[in-house]
Design a protein around this motif. Structure first.
Motif, PDB file in Angstrom:
ATOM      1  N   GLY A 121     -83.438  17.545  16.379  1.00  0.00           N
ATOM      2  CA  GLY A 121     -83.036  17.012  15.074  1.00  0.00           C
ATOM      3  C   GLY A 121     -82.968  15.489  15.125  1.00  0.00           C
ATOM      4  O   GLY A 121     -82.414  14.919  16.072  1.00  0.00           O
ATOM      5  N   ILE A 122     -83.555  14.861  14.117  1.00  0.00           N
ATOM      6  CA  ILE A 122     -83.502  13.390  14.007  1.00  0.00           C
ATOM      7  C   ILE A 122     -83.162  13.041  12.564  1.00  0.00           C
ATOM      8  O   ILE A 122     -83.797  13.543  11.635  1.00  0.00           O
ATOM      9  N   VAL A 123     -82.157  12.193  12.394  1.00  0.00           N
ATOM     10  CA  VAL A 123     -81.847  11.632  11.070  1.00  0.00           C
ATOM     11  C   VAL A 123     -81.751  10.126  11.273  1.00  0.00           C
ATOM     12  O   VAL A 123     -80.914   9.648  12.046  1.00  0.00           O
ATOM     13  N   TYR A 124     -82.606   9.371  10.577  1.00  0.00           N
ATOM     14  CA  TYR A 124     -82.677   7.923  10.806  1.00  0.00           C
ATOM     15  C   TYR A 124     -82.459   7.170   9.507  1.00  0.00           C
ATOM     16  O   TYR A 124     -83.228   7.324   8.554  1.00  0.00           O
ATOM     17  N   ASN A 125     -81.387   6.358   9.480  1.00  0.00           N
ATOM     18  CA  ASN A 125     -81.193   5.428   8.370  1.00  0.00           C
ATOM     19  C   ASN A 125     -81.712   4.058   8.844  1.00  0.00           C
ATOM     20  O   ASN A 125     -81.012   3.361   9.601  1.00  0.00           O
ATOM     21  N   PRO A 126     -82.926   3.681   8.426  1.00  0.00           N
ATOM     22  CA  PRO A 126     -83.526   2.453   8.955  1.00  0.00           C
ATOM     23  C   PRO A 126     -82.929   1.181   8.351  1.00  0.00           C
ATOM     24  O   PRO A 126     -83.145   0.088   8.879  1.00  0.00           O
ATOM     25  N   ILE A 127     -82.187   1.332   7.273  1.00  0.00           N
ATOM     26  CA  ILE A 127     -81.607   0.150   6.627  1.00  0.00           C
ATOM     27  C   ILE A 127     -80.385  -0.309   7.430  1.00  0.00           C
ATOM     28  O   ILE A 127     -80.207  -1.492   7.699  1.00  0.00           O
ATOM     29  N   LEU A 128     -79.564   0.666   7.830  1.00  0.00           N
ATOM     30  CA  LEU A 128     -78.357   0.349   8.601  1.00  0.00           C
ATOM     31  C   LEU A 128     -78.574   0.555  10.094  1.00  0.00           C
ATOM     32  O   LEU A 128     -77.615   0.417  10.877  1.00  0.00           O
ATOM     33  N   GLU A 129     -79.793   0.900  10.480  1.00  0.00           N
ATOM     34  CA  GLU A 129     -80.140   1.137  11.897  1.00  0.00           C
ATOM     35  C   GLU A 129     -79.236   2.185  12.538  1.00  0.00           C
ATOM     36  O   GLU A 129     -78.664   1.967  13.615  1.00  0.00           O
ATOM     37  N   HIS A 130     -79.101   3.312  11.864  1.00  0.00           N
ATOM     38  CA  HIS A 130     -78.364   4.447  12.429  1.00  0.00           C
ATOM     39  C   HIS A 130     -79.389   5.511  12.816  1.00  0.00           C
ATOM     40  O   HIS A 130     -80.015   6.115  11.943  1.00  0.00           O
ATOM     41  N   MET A 131     -79.556   5.737  14.111  1.00  0.00           N
ATOM     42  CA  MET A 131     -80.483   6.778  14.585  1.00  0.00           C
ATOM     43  C   MET A 131     -79.657   7.919  15.176  1.00  0.00           C
ATOM     44  O   MET A 131     -79.043   7.777  16.230  1.00  0.00           O
ATOM     45  N   PHE A 132     -79.612   9.032  14.463  1.00  0.00           N
ATOM     46  CA  PHE A 132     -78.901  10.228  14.939  1.00  0.00           C
ATOM     47  C   PHE A 132     -79.928  11.162  15.573  1.00  0.00           C
ATOM     48  O   PHE A 132     -80.983  11.425  14.964  1.00  0.00           O
TER      49      PHE A 132
END
Ligand code: IPD
Length: 248
Positions: A121-132
């Protein structure tokens, strides 16, 4: 059955998700080309389509035997079928409404399911640089740091994410309002980011205690559900009262 090496699948997908993140980060500042899907508040942009294309092209070239379920491919008429075969389930831009408004809570959600169970599983918020990220049986991570769900079981102490949905249908709107009205006096706080995959990711990191949603699609929760479970949380289908991926 196609061969699956979860760590290799994660590495390949991570590279592609980071490239997709560049597209989203660049496009969120610009004027968007918006189309409506099921309603005036269910949207798709050229970026949703471009990200899905990038991910499916890259993943199918690395893993030619794997199957795909992508939000925009299904919107374009492809069948949404989950078999036991390795299947990548993709939401190219989750929180499209946020993306359209440049509200920085939007993400790319990618999961690999095998035998109808989440492996990657990958969830990436590229605006806030949160890579889960999560691999089945190996914990959940935010930017390489291990994360844990809060473990809070007392609703009156819980911060709970609610979903507003993507419909103006009066019956659905009424259900959303009734749920919030019912909850508000029972919980410590109610919040919404308007992005199903990020809600689950932030529950996985213990920044909120619970999330509930109705009428989501598999691509909204395919990666987030693994993050929550690997962080020690639970994912329940309240209609079935059993973990949702174990429902018959
Ligand atoms: C939507 C968002 C929204 C949720 C909807 C989803 P999309 O996904 O996650 O928060 O309420 O159910 O469909 O359309 O932005 O990918």
């Amino acid at each position: 059955m196609a061969n699956v090496e979860p760590q290799e699948c994660l590495s390949v997908a991570l590279k592609l998700v980071k490239q997709a993140g560049d597209l989203v980060r660049d496009a969120i500042k610009k004027k968007k080309n918006i189309e409506m899907k099921s309603s005036a508040v269910d949207l798709v942009t050229e970026t949703d389509k471009a990200v899905e294309k990038l991910l499916i092209t890259g993943l199918s070239s690395a893993f030619p035997d794997h199957k795909f379920i992508g939000e925009e491919s299904v919107a374009g008429g492809e069948k949404c079928v989950l078999t036991d075969e390795p299947t990548w389930i993709i939401d190219p831009v989750d929180g499209t409404m946020n993306f359209v408004h440049s509200f920085p809570y939007t993400c790319i959600s990618v999961a690999l399911w095998v035998n109808k169970d989440a492996e990657v599983g990958i969830v990436y918020n590229p605006i806030l640089e949160h890579m889960f990220t999560a691999l089945k049986g190996q914990g959940a991570y935010l930017n390489d740091e291990k994360i844990s769900a809060s473990g809070e079981t007392d609703l009156s102490k819980a911060l709970v994410f609610s979903e507003m949905g993507t419909s103006h249908d009066p019956e659905k709107v009424d259900t959303v309002i009734t749920n919030i009205t019912t909850l508000l006096t029972k919980v410590h706080g109610c919040r919404t980011m308007g992005c199903a995959a990020l809600h689950m990711s932030h529950v996985a990191r213990g920044a909120a205690d619970a999330n509930y949603t109705m009428g989501v699609h598999c691509w909204d929760i395919a990666a987030g559900s693994l993050l929550v479970k690997e962080a020690g949380g639970v994912v329940i289908d309240t209609a079935e009262s059993v973990p949702w991926d174990r429902a018959p």
